[in-house]
Enzyme design. Structure first.
Site, PDB file in Angstrom:
ATOM      1  N   GLU A 135       0.966  -1.492  -0.061  1.00  0.00           N
ATOM      2  CA  GLU A 135       0.398   0.030  -0.295  1.00  0.00           C
ATOM      3  C   GLU A 135       0.622   0.971  -0.050  1.00  0.00           C
ATOM      4  O   GLU A 135       1.725   1.443   0.672  1.00  0.00           O
ATOM      5  CB  GLU A 135      -0.799  -0.257   1.243  1.00  0.00           C
ATOM      6  CG  GLU A 135      -1.855   0.858   1.580  1.00  0.00           C
ATOM      7  CD  GLU A 135      -2.906   1.051   3.116  1.00  0.00           C
ATOM      8  OE1 GLU A 135      -3.965   1.650   2.601  1.00  0.00           O
ATOM      9  OE2 GLU A 135      -2.429   0.810   3.552  1.00  0.00           O
TER      10      GLU A 135
ATOM     11  N   GLU B 295      -9.410   9.345   6.000  1.00  0.00           N
ATOM     12  CA  GLU B 295      -9.985   8.771   7.002  1.00  0.00           C
ATOM     13  C   GLU B 295     -10.561   9.471   8.381  1.00  0.00           C
ATOM     14  O   GLU B 295      -8.329  10.208   8.624  1.00  0.00           O
ATOM     15  CB  GLU B 295      -8.378   8.373   7.191  1.00  0.00           C
ATOM     16  CG  GLU B 295      -7.960   6.683   6.339  1.00  0.00           C
ATOM     17  CD  GLU B 295      -6.683   6.481   6.195  1.00  0.00           C
ATOM     18  OE1 GLU B 295      -6.922   4.826   5.964  1.00  0.00           O
ATOM     19  OE2 GLU B 295      -5.352   6.561   7.175  1.00  0.00           O
TER      20      GLU B 295
END
Length: 373
Positions: A150, A233
């Site tokens: 990621e 987030e």
């Protein structure tokens, strides 16, 4: 690719993961509200907007527009020393079997001639969140489940939160200087590029960040780009946060870029593996030692190999070990991801056995074939 419920990292570390998205079907020609935990919809006939509320049971709603989305309801909150509540986002590519219409992803890194993207955000005050652009890669053309690598681009960080791992330096990409973090959340390796101040819009080469990650030895040109995602987030608050526009284009027809010296191609191993097993009638244990035989440190490792028929891993220690068919994938934990030249990292596991026992014969570390020791 957004994630399954990511395992929480060690205290104080960020985990940026998610669960499988569930498509609502159709396209958002007018604003479409999504409150389902993993609900999604298609926008612009090309991208997928997903709610992806993986870290809380509290309600979260987003409003999908023709060009992006806005968080309209967010009732949950999470401690800032743990994982966020969600990753509402818009993506191009494949995320947990949900693929955007007409996407050419996954595509092998060596075949990418260009990969560009443009993103615009709207921010709010009084909330704790990051604006995160995620790039997902895997050794296989994976369309479901967790990818092994990621890349996170933090365009805005508000509140006492931080990426997974620790700072390993700085780099200049997309006309800016970024602080680079590196670590693992136990499910996948993460390299994060953190902006020094908030960036509300960016038009950049995704391939530049992929190449920088490759140059750090985290991937090779044989890996696959599986998805490109942009969203937020949130930890605390965040109503009104919005991606106001998003675009991504990945073109094939590229030529492999010469790997850096720290990432040798298969056949020129910079690693050696010692595999010691003990077997009985219906079970076995194995101790695996990885030696860095190269001249540069290994920062984050993934070891892959095939178990002979009749062997199934049941539990492991000092690594996150998964098995799909005969293929075993072992990833470092937080304490043993860095291996200095000449140094070693070890892990072990127990398994069940059906038939006669034999050990695996070949191993690959971060895409490079290892010798046996």
């Amino acid at each position: 690719m957004k994630r399954q419920l990511r395992a929480l990292a060690a205290a104080g570390l960020l985990v940026a993961s998610s669960l499988v998205a569930v498509a609502l079907g159709g396209s958002a020609s007018a604003d479409t509200q999504i409150c389902e935990q993993y609900g999604s919809t298609v926008i612009g006939g090309r991208y997928v907007v997903q709610n992806n509320r993986w870290g809380t049971t509290a309600q979260q709603c987003i409003n999908a527009t023709n060009n992006g989305f806005e968080i309209t309801t967010l009732n949950g909150s999470s401690p800032t020393n743990g994982a966020p509540t969600a990753y509402p986002s818009v993506f191009f590519g494949c995320h947990y079997t949900n693929c955007s219409p007409g996407t050419n992803l996954p595509i092998q890194v060596s075949q990418i001639s260009s990969a560009t993207s443009s993103i615009s955000y709207r921010y709010v005050s009084g909330a704790t969140y990051n604006a995160s652009y995620d790039i997902w890669l895997d050794p296989s053309p994976k369309r479901d489940g967790v990818n092994q690598m990621e890349i996170m681009i933090w365009l805005n960080r508000q509140g006492p939160i931080q990426p997974i791992g620790s700072v390993v330096g700085t780099t200049n990409l997309a006309g800016r200087t970024w602080e680079v973090w590196r670590g693992s959340n136990g499910s996948n390796n993460v390299i994060s590029y953190v902006a020094s101040s908030a960036i509300s819009s960016l038009n950049f080469s995704v391939l530049d960040f992929i190449n920088d990650t490759r140059n750090r030895g985290a991937i090779t040109n044989s890996w696959y780009l599986t998805s490109i995602q942009a969203g937020f987030e949130p930890w605390q608050g965040g109503v009104g946060l919005a991606v106001t526009s998003f675009s991504a284009n990945v073109n094939g027809g590229g030529n492999p870029t010469t790997p850096p010296p720290t990432t040798p191609p298969p056949g020129n191993a910079a690693c050696a593996v010692k595999y010691t097993a003990n077997s009985w009638n219906n079970g076995f244990t194995a101790d695996v030692q990885i030696t860095n035989t190269g001249s540069s440190a290994i920062n984050g490792w993934t070891l892959t190999y095939s178990l002979p028929g009749g062997q199934q891993v049941t539990n492991a220690w000092n690594a996150t070990v998964s098995q799909s068919g005969s293929t075993v994938t072992a990833r470092n934990t937080g304490h043993n991801g860095s291996v200095a030249p000449g140094g070693t990292a070890s892990f072990g596991y127990q398994g069940t056995l059906s038939g006669s026992y034999s050990s695996p014969t070949s191993f690959s570390l971060n895409g490079a074939t290892c010798s046996r020791s």
